[in-house]
Design a protein around this motif. Structure first.
Motif, PDB file in Angstrom:
ATOM      1  N   ALA A  11      15.206  -2.583   9.801  1.00 37.54           N
ATOM      2  CA  ALA A  11      14.943  -1.948   8.505  1.00 37.54           C
ATOM      3  C   ALA A  11      13.521  -2.279   8.045  1.00 37.54           C
ATOM      4  O   ALA A  11      12.808  -1.400   7.546  1.00 37.54           O
ATOM      5  N   ASP A  12      13.097  -3.521   8.240  1.00 42.83           N
ATOM      6  CA  ASP A  12      11.722  -3.908   7.889  1.00 42.83           C
ATOM      7  C   ASP A  12      10.713  -3.115   8.715  1.00 42.83           C
ATOM      8  O   ASP A  12       9.689  -2.663   8.191  1.00 42.83           O
ATOM      9  N   ARG A  15      10.419   0.291   7.213  1.00 40.97           N
ATOM     10  CA  ARG A  15       9.660   0.241   5.961  1.00 40.97           C
ATOM     11  C   ARG A  15       8.162   0.118   6.248  1.00 40.97           C
ATOM     12  O   ARG A  15       7.342   0.772   5.607  1.00 40.97           O
ATOM     13  N   GLU A  16       7.813  -0.742   7.218  1.00 43.92           N
ATOM     14  CA  GLU A  16       6.410  -0.942   7.579  1.00 43.92           C
ATOM     15  C   GLU A  16       5.783   0.339   8.118  1.00 43.92           C
ATOM     16  O   GLU A  16       4.562   0.477   8.132  1.00 43.92           O
ATOM     17  N   ASN A  17       6.610   1.277   8.560  1.00 44.39           N
ATOM     18  CA  ASN A  17       6.136   2.543   9.096  1.00 44.39           C
ATOM     19  C   ASN A  17       6.343   3.711   8.133  1.00 44.39           C
ATOM     20  O   ASN A  17       6.361   4.869   8.547  1.00 44.39           O
ATOM     21  N   PHE A  19       8.945   4.458   5.945  1.00 42.38           N
ATOM     22  CA  PHE A  19      10.260   4.979   5.589  1.00 42.38           C
ATOM     23  C   PHE A  19      10.852   4.195   4.418  1.00 42.38           C
ATOM     24  O   PHE A  19      10.688   2.976   4.330  1.00 42.38           O
ATOM     25  N   ALA A  20      11.547   4.897   3.544  1.00 41.05           N
ATOM     26  CA  ALA A  20      12.323   4.249   2.488  1.00 41.05           C
ATOM     27  C   ALA A  20      13.687   3.938   3.096  1.00 41.05           C
ATOM     28  O   ALA A  20      14.334   4.820   3.656  1.00 41.05           O
ATOM     29  N   VAL A  21      14.104   2.694   3.007  1.00 36.59           N
ATOM     30  CA  VAL A  21      15.346   2.263   3.647  1.00 36.59           C
ATOM     31  C   VAL A  21      16.286   1.684   2.603  1.00 36.59           C
ATOM     32  O   VAL A  21      15.905   0.827   1.813  1.00 36.59           O
ATOM     33  N   LYS A  22      17.519   2.156   2.630  1.00 31.21           N
ATOM     34  CA  LYS A  22      18.570   1.580   1.787  1.00 31.21           C
ATOM     35  C   LYS A  22      19.587   0.960   2.733  1.00 31.21           C
ATOM     36  O   LYS A  22      20.229   1.659   3.525  1.00 31.21           O
ATOM     37  N   GLU A  23      19.724  -0.355   2.676  1.00 27.27           N
ATOM     38  CA  GLU A  23      20.669  -1.062   3.541  1.00 27.27           C
ATOM     39  C   GLU A  23      22.027  -1.151   2.861  1.00 27.27           C
ATOM     40  O   GLU A  23      22.115  -1.494   1.683  1.00 27.27           O
TER      41      GLU A  23
END
Length: 115
Positions: A11-12, A15-17, A19-23
């Motif tokens: 997920a990190d 995000r670093e690339n 993308f918005a991530v919801k875990e």
């Protein structure tokens, strides 16, 4: 799975690339994969959805970007298992070669990219 550390690392990476991530933590990953249509043989430790596609496992962000740009007629892409050296699975060991595969509704599996 809340007990899996590599999922958060993937997920990190996303995000670093950009993308918005919801875990969403759950112990019911088998149900999640089944409902998403992930073939058992292509399973990994986490399942994501983006742009109408399934992204299973430690797929590099570059492959997700390509998937979204090309929009192939597939259900999703997967990095089956937990390939050493893939995003979220980095470590002090030598990275292994692995394929990211696409899969469609009929069960057809094709190599999407190789790493």
């Amino acid at each position: 799975d809340p007990n899996c550390g590599c999922c958060g690392k993937w997920a990190d990476h996303m995000r670093e690339n950009g993308f918005a991530v919801k875990e969403i933590s759950t112990r019911e990953m088998g149900l999640v994969k089944s409902e998403a249509g992930v073939p058992r043989a292509l399973g990994s430790c986490h399942t994501a959805t983006i742009g109408g596609y399934i992204v299973e496992g430690h797929v590099p962000a570059s492959d997700v970007k390509r998937l979204l740009a090309e929009r192939p007629d597939v259900v999703g892409i997967s990095a089956p298992g937990m390939p050493l050296g893939s995003p979220g699975m980095e470590g002090p060991y030598e990275a292994e070669r692995y394929d990211v595969v696409s899969f469609d509704k009929r069960g057809k599996v094709e190599v999407f990219s190789s790493h």
